[in-house]
Design an enzyme around this catalytic site. Sequence first.
Site, PDB file in Angstrom:
ATOM      1  N   THR A  98      69.025  -3.856   9.401  1.00  0.00           N
ATOM      2  CA  THR A  98      69.383  -3.533  10.872  1.00  0.00           C
ATOM      3  C   THR A  98      70.606  -2.734  10.662  1.00  0.00           C
ATOM      4  OG1 THR A  98      70.413  -4.279  12.911  1.00  0.00           O
ATOM      5  CG2 THR A  98      70.657  -5.777  10.970  1.00  0.00           C
ATOM      6  N   ASP A  99      70.753  -1.665  11.442  1.00  0.00           N
ATOM      7  CA  ASP A  99      71.831  -0.727  11.401  1.00  0.00           C
ATOM      8  C   ASP A  99      73.319  -1.723  11.851  1.00  0.00           C
ATOM      9  OD1 ASP A  99      71.643  -1.238  14.541  1.00  0.00           O
ATOM     10  OD2 ASP A  99      71.364   0.877  14.813  1.00  0.00           O
ATOM     11  N   GLU A 100      73.185  -3.043  12.387  1.00  0.00           N
ATOM     12  CA  GLU A 100      74.174  -3.849  12.700  1.00  0.00           C
ATOM     13  C   GLU A 100      75.007  -4.144  11.572  1.00  0.00           C
ATOM     14  OE1 GLU A 100      73.956  -6.709  15.627  1.00  0.00           O
ATOM     15  OE2 GLU A 100      72.536  -5.629  17.035  1.00  0.00           O
ATOM     16  N   TYR A 151      74.716 -12.966  13.766  1.00  0.00           N
ATOM     17  CA  TYR A 151      73.420 -12.494  13.313  1.00  0.00           C
ATOM     18  C   TYR A 151      73.415 -11.209  12.461  1.00  0.00           C
ATOM     19  CZ  TYR A 151      69.700  -8.919  13.809  1.00  0.00           C
ATOM     20  OH  TYR A 151      68.733  -8.015  13.544  1.00  0.00           O
ATOM     21  N   LYS A 165      72.153 -10.794   8.385  1.00  0.00           N
ATOM     22  CA  LYS A 165      71.431  -9.910   7.948  1.00  0.00           C
ATOM     23  C   LYS A 165      72.089  -9.019   6.742  1.00  0.00           C
ATOM     24  CE  LYS A 165      67.992  -8.729   9.534  1.00  0.00           C
ATOM     25  NZ  LYS A 165      66.500  -9.304   8.992  1.00  0.00           N
TER      26      LYS A 165
HETATM   27  P1  NAD Z   1      61.481 -11.210  17.021  1.00  0.00           P
HETATM   28  O1  NAD Z   1      62.629 -12.547  17.361  1.00  0.00           O
HETATM   29  O2  NAD Z   1      60.843 -10.769  17.925  1.00  0.00           O
HETATM   30  O3  NAD Z   1      60.556 -12.118  15.956  1.00  0.00           O
HETATM   31  C1  NAD Z   1      60.870 -12.779  14.860  1.00  0.00           C
HETATM   32  C2  NAD Z   1      59.698 -13.323  14.204  1.00  0.00           C
HETATM   33  O4  NAD Z   1      59.893 -14.086  13.046  1.00  0.00           O
HETATM   34  C3  NAD Z   1      58.925 -14.307  15.273  1.00  0.00           C
HETATM   35  O5  NAD Z   1      57.673 -14.014  15.324  1.00  0.00           O
HETATM   36  C4  NAD Z   1      59.172 -15.784  14.684  1.00  0.00           C
HETATM   37  O6  NAD Z   1      58.456 -16.751  14.848  1.00  0.00           O
HETATM   38  C5  NAD Z   1      59.424 -15.475  13.139  1.00  0.00           C
HETATM   39  N1  NAD Z   1      60.316 -16.315  12.463  1.00  0.00           N
HETATM   40  C6  NAD Z   1      61.679 -16.770  12.680  1.00  0.00           C
HETATM   41  N2  NAD Z   1      61.998 -17.656  11.779  1.00  0.00           N
HETATM   42  C7  NAD Z   1      61.103 -17.624  10.910  1.00  0.00           C
HETATM   43  C8  NAD Z   1      61.032 -18.456   9.732  1.00  0.00           C
HETATM   44  N3  NAD Z   1      62.058 -19.194   9.303  1.00  0.00           N
HETATM   45  N4  NAD Z   1      59.849 -18.419   8.926  1.00  0.00           N
HETATM   46  C9  NAD Z   1      58.922 -17.633   9.430  1.00  0.00           C
HETATM   47  N5  NAD Z   1      58.654 -16.853  10.561  1.00  0.00           N
HETATM   48  C10 NAD Z   1      59.983 -17.007  11.545  1.00  0.00           C
HETATM   49  O7  NAD Z   1      62.270 -10.229  15.947  1.00  0.00           O
HETATM   50  P2  NAD Z   1      62.125  -8.771  16.030  1.00  0.00           P
HETATM   51  O8  NAD Z   1      62.996  -8.092  16.965  1.00  0.00           O
HETATM   52  O9  NAD Z   1      60.638  -8.397  15.948  1.00  0.00           O
HETATM   53  O10 NAD Z   1      62.704  -8.229  14.702  1.00  0.00           O
HETATM   54  C11 NAD Z   1      62.178  -8.577  13.306  1.00  0.00           C
HETATM   55  C12 NAD Z   1      62.819  -7.974  12.239  1.00  0.00           C
HETATM   56  O11 NAD Z   1      63.563  -6.584  12.521  1.00  0.00           O
HETATM   57  C13 NAD Z   1      64.154  -8.770  12.100  1.00  0.00           C
HETATM   58  O12 NAD Z   1      64.309  -9.106  10.831  1.00  0.00           O
HETATM   59  C14 NAD Z   1      65.391  -8.018  12.793  1.00  0.00           C
HETATM   60  O13 NAD Z   1      66.472  -8.552  12.257  1.00  0.00           O
HETATM   61  C15 NAD Z   1      64.994  -6.625  12.275  1.00  0.00           C
HETATM   62  N6  NAD Z   1      65.475  -5.632  13.381  1.00  0.00           N
HETATM   63  C16 NAD Z   1      65.094  -5.877  14.786  1.00  0.00           C
HETATM   64  C17 NAD Z   1      65.638  -4.713  15.458  1.00  0.00           C
HETATM   65  C18 NAD Z   1      65.565  -4.894  17.130  1.00  0.00           C
HETATM   66  O14 NAD Z   1      66.055  -4.188  17.925  1.00  0.00           O
HETATM   67  N7  NAD Z   1      64.386  -5.842  17.586  1.00  0.00           N
HETATM   68  C19 NAD Z   1      66.437  -3.773  15.076  1.00  0.00           C
HETATM   69  C20 NAD Z   1      66.411  -3.501  13.663  1.00  0.00           C
HETATM   70  C21 NAD Z   1      65.741  -4.544  12.858  1.00  0.00           C
HETATM   71  O1  DAU Z   2      70.679  -2.150  16.404  1.00  0.00           O
HETATM   72  C1  DAU Z   2      69.654  -3.108  15.922  1.00  0.00           C
HETATM   73  C2  DAU Z   2      69.689  -4.419  16.599  1.00  0.00           C
HETATM   74  O2  DAU Z   2      69.494  -4.423  17.796  1.00  0.00           O
HETATM   75  C3  DAU Z   2      68.834  -5.552  16.135  1.00  0.00           C
HETATM   76  O3  DAU Z   2      69.336  -5.794  14.660  1.00  0.00           O
HETATM   77  C4  DAU Z   2      68.739  -6.895  16.700  1.00  0.00           C
HETATM   78  O4  DAU Z   2      67.880  -7.846  16.327  1.00  0.00           O
HETATM   79  C5  DAU Z   2      68.461  -6.406  18.262  1.00  0.00           C
HETATM   80  O5  DAU Z   2      68.555  -7.532  19.090  1.00  0.00           O
HETATM   81  C6  DAU Z   2      69.356  -5.358  18.824  1.00  0.00           C
HETATM   82  O6  DAU Z   2      70.792  -5.999  19.081  1.00  0.00           O
HETATM   83  P1  DAU Z   2      71.373  -5.478  20.200  1.00  0.00           P
HETATM   84  O7  DAU Z   2      72.587  -6.460  20.508  1.00  0.00           O
HETATM   85  O8  DAU Z   2      71.911  -3.911  19.959  1.00  0.00           O
HETATM   86  O9  DAU Z   2      70.388  -5.556  21.248  1.00  0.00           O
HETATM   87  P2  DAU Z   2      70.418  -6.290  22.908  1.00  0.00           P
HETATM   88  O10 DAU Z   2      69.106  -5.800  23.498  1.00  0.00           O
HETATM   89  O11 DAU Z   2      70.908  -7.664  22.814  1.00  0.00           O
HETATM   90  O12 DAU Z   2      71.596  -5.435  23.543  1.00  0.00           O
HETATM   91  C7  DAU Z   2      71.683  -4.003  23.475  1.00  0.00           C
HETATM   92  C8  DAU Z   2      72.835  -3.773  24.344  1.00  0.00           C
HETATM   93  O13 DAU Z   2      72.620  -4.038  25.764  1.00  0.00           O
HETATM   94  C9  DAU Z   2      73.997  -4.152  23.930  1.00  0.00           C
HETATM   95  O14 DAU Z   2      74.886  -2.866  24.166  1.00  0.00           O
HETATM   96  C10 DAU Z   2      74.420  -5.199  24.853  1.00  0.00           C
HETATM   97  C11 DAU Z   2      73.779  -4.881  26.090  1.00  0.00           C
HETATM   98  N1  DAU Z   2      73.072  -5.937  26.927  1.00  0.00           N
HETATM   99  C12 DAU Z   2      72.323  -6.743  26.313  1.00  0.00           C
HETATM  100  C13 DAU Z   2      71.809  -7.768  26.912  1.00  0.00           C
HETATM  101  C14 DAU Z   2      70.855  -8.726  26.384  1.00  0.00           C
HETATM  102  C15 DAU Z   2      73.568  -5.960  28.350  1.00  0.00           C
HETATM  103  O15 DAU Z   2      74.353  -5.165  28.651  1.00  0.00           O
HETATM  104  N2  DAU Z   2      72.994  -7.023  29.103  1.00  0.00           N
HETATM  105  C16 DAU Z   2      71.898  -7.960  28.509  1.00  0.00           C
HETATM  106  O16 DAU Z   2      71.650  -8.902  29.195  1.00  0.00           O
END
Ligand code: NAD
Ligand code: DAU
Length: 342
Positions: free
Chosen positions: A130-132, A156, A160
């Site tokens: 992730t970019d985080e 989180y 990562k």
């Molecule tokens: P998500 O939370 O929607 O899905 C996670 C999945 O992993 C689920 O299906 C869950 O059941 C499975 N899981 C959790 N723990 C597990 C374990 N111990 N063993 C096997 N399976 C397990 O997540 P997402 O948003 O699809 O993110 C997927 C990946 O991408 C993550 O690694 C996250 O860090 C990364 N990522 C997410 C975002 C975003 O904006 N959502 C952005 C950049 C990177």
């Molecule tokens: O940037 C990549 C990351 O993006 C991933 O690694 C994470 O898995 C994914 O959850 C996401 O993290 P963020 O913290 O950016 O996502 P979130 O949707 O939780 O929040 C996005 C922005 O919106 C952040 O500035 C917080 C704000 N927010 C979020 C929620 C849930 C609100 O203002 N209200 C809310 O209820």
Amino acid sequence: MDKTVQKQFKRVVVTGGAGFIGANYVHYALSAHPDWQIVVLDKLTYAGNLENLEAVLHRIEFIQGDIANPADARKALQGADAVLNFAAESHVDRSLLDARAFVRTNIEGTLVLLEAARQAGVRRFLQVSTDEVYGDLSGTDRHSLETDPFRPRSPYAASKAGAEHLVLAYGISHGLDVVITRGSNTYGPYQYPEKIIPLFITNALEDKPLPIYGDGSAVRDYMHALDHAAGIDLVLHRGAAGEAYNLGAREQVSGVQVAEAILAALGKPATLKKFVADRPGHDYRYSVDPSKAEALGWVRRYSFSRGLAETIEWYVQNPSWWQRVRAKKEHQSLMQTWYGQR
Ligand code: NAD
Ligand code: DAU
């Protein structure tokens, strides 16, 4: 050997494939590589949902299991030549409530998977990061580069970053072929309604307030899930061993802009915007420079306006998917614990 030569795979393990981005990747991969044997290893936590794979279940092998359990990892990786590790605890706010599952799955789970990959002799291990890991860029107009130092600020992000260090260490110490993607905030179909975009869409559809943290000025670089999937697939095939690649949309959108765009698209009143207490340690800006992935040939298909419009339409067309998820105890308890006092 030229490290950028296109690699070929046949049996591919996708961990976390029943989650949001993992499922989008499975759909993408089955159409890009119809001959692949895909094994999904997923624990089916609150975020995992087999409905996300319903249309393709007959074309994949699904194993319910935990990446942190060596027996499950070994079983899934038997005969595999590539592993893509999507499995994670992914929600920042949950990591502020209790970080233990984040350490267990994101760090320990990645270690168990790396060890299983080494023993199984897989030819490539792709870590979805992730970019985080770069931390907060607010107050600057910089875009993070792959060479930037890690400054994770939430549990989180720290988990990562820890996982990435292990992945790179396995590449160096054990000669495992590893690549890493660092994606920006992703949205699209099948996203669990705790992240801002699906939470705001589903709240708006139920005429509930959209809880905007602080003054709503924090920006994210929102990227559509299918662009993210295509970027991951390209890095799997063309990325250089031991390298990381940023994936981002070159878009900067604030929380208020997200809320307003969703309300306008659904014809809902602006009075549904509700400014609530900020996220502790809120990172106000992420922005990656994706030039390195673009140089491999990555081309994004979605602008934010097109991607958001299609995503809203998906939630409008699939009420039973999100209503079932929102009715579950895990969702209601997050809404109560996290938003109840805000
Ligand atoms: P998500 O939370 O929607 O899905 C996670 C999945 O992993 C689920 O299906 C869950 O059941 C499975 N899981 C959790 N723990 C597990 C374990 N111990 N063993 C096997 N399976 C397990 O997540 P997402 O948003 O699809 O993110 C997927 C990946 O991408 C993550 O690694 C996250 O860090 C990364 N990522 C997410 C975002 C975003 O904006 N959502 C952005 C950049 C990177
Ligand atoms: O940037 C990549 C990351 O993006 C991933 O690694 C994470 O898995 C994914 O959850 C996401 O993290 P963020 O913290 O950016 O996502 P979130 O949707 O939780 O929040 C996005 C922005 O919106 C952040 O500035 C917080 C704000 N927010 C979020 C929620 C849930 C609100 O203002 N209200 C809310 O209820």
